[in-house]
Design an enzyme around this catalytic site. Structure first.
Site, short mmCIF file in Angstrom:
data_model
loop_
_atom_site.label_atom_id
_atom_site.label_comp_id
_atom_site.label_asym_id
_atom_site.label_seq_id
_atom_site.Cartn_x
_atom_site.Cartn_y
_atom_site.Cartn_z
CG ASP A 166 -2.27 0.76 0.82
OD1 ASP A 166 -2.85 0.45 -0.24
OD2 ASP A 166 -2.68 1.66 1.57
CD GLU A 196 -2.32 7.82 3.35
OE1 GLU A 196 -3.27 8.37 3.94
OE2 GLU A 196 -2.45 7.17 2.30
CD GLU A 208 -8.26 9.15 -1.08
OE1 GLU A 208 -8.03 8.04 -0.57
OE2 GLU A 208 -7.50 10.13 -0.95
CD GLU A 268 -9.45 -0.06 -3.31
OE1 GLU A 268 -9.26 -0.58 -2.19
OE2 GLU A 268 -8.73 0.85 -3.75
#
Ligand SMILES: Cc1ncc(CO)c(N)n1
EC number: 3.5.99.2
Length: 207
Positions: free
Chosen positions: A45, A81, A130, A196
């Site tokens: 990720d 992040e 998102e 996803e």
């Protein structure tokens, strides 16, 4: 009826659900996920977010000026992040300089390919990416340590508000665009849902 973010969710509820509900997340919530599975997700990720940052920068480049504030907030959040991912990797003694797995690479290629599509398609994909994490990390319910901060990162009210702003910006331009571009936005939404699901599965299958 034109395409809206809500209409996409309503019309494709099942495929969307497969992108946001996965045993990986359920096992984080139950505290039973294996370290190798979680660590694989974490490192991949991080690599994903690098490509996602490039995508968001390109979306900004295609956006009308009045959409800048929300997108610039998003870019600033990604700066923080990426540093957070690096901290988490150090804590868990993970090597970040590793190749992307195939699914991560495919996701990156999809995000890169969006730059040739009209802005309404790009911002719809951005919202979907998102929103997938916003819902995915929220739905299982409060997570135990050490996963609580991961769930909070994408499930917190501020992030939810950001996702809602992206949906508003997407809806605004979708309403004014051609039927062909609306169909392209729908295809991008479906591709995000599939990628996803594949991304969770990639991490879940590790070890
Ligand atoms: C795979 C994936 N999708 C979405 C996000 C962000 O929302 C992320 N960090 N990773």
């Amino acid at each position: 009826m034109g395409v809206t973010c809500q209409a996409l969710l309503r019309n494709h509820a099942r495929i969307w659900q497969q992108g946001i509900e996965h045993p990986f997340l359920r096992q984080c919530q139950q505290g039973t996920i294996q370290p190798v599975q979680f660590d694989t997700w974490l490192v991949q990720d991080y690599l994903f977010v690098q490509e996602f940052t490039r995508m968001l920068a390109r979306v900004l480049g295609a956006a009308p000026f009045h959409h800048f504030p929300v997108l610039l907030n998003g870019l600033a959040a990604l700066k923080e992040e990426l540093a957070w991912f690096e901290l988490k990797a150090t804590e868990r003694q993970l090597e970040l300089d590793v190749p992307q797995q195939s699914t991560c690479q495919q996701y990156g290629e999809f995000m890169a390919s969006l730059c040739t599509t009209p802005y309404p398609v790009q911002v719809t994909a951005l919202w979907a990416i998102e929103y997938a994490y916003n819902q995915g990390w929220q739905l299982p319910g409060p997570m135990p340590e050490p996963y609580a901060e991961f769930a909070a990162r994408w499930g917190n009210p501020g992030f939810t508000e950001y996702v809602n702003q992206l949906a508003q910006q997407a809806d605004e331009v979708l309403a004014e665009t051609s039927a062909m571009t609306q169909r392209q936005a729908e295809a991008a939404f479906l591709r995000v849902a599939t990628l996803e699901r594949d991304f969770w599965q990639m991490a879940f299958s590790a070890g």
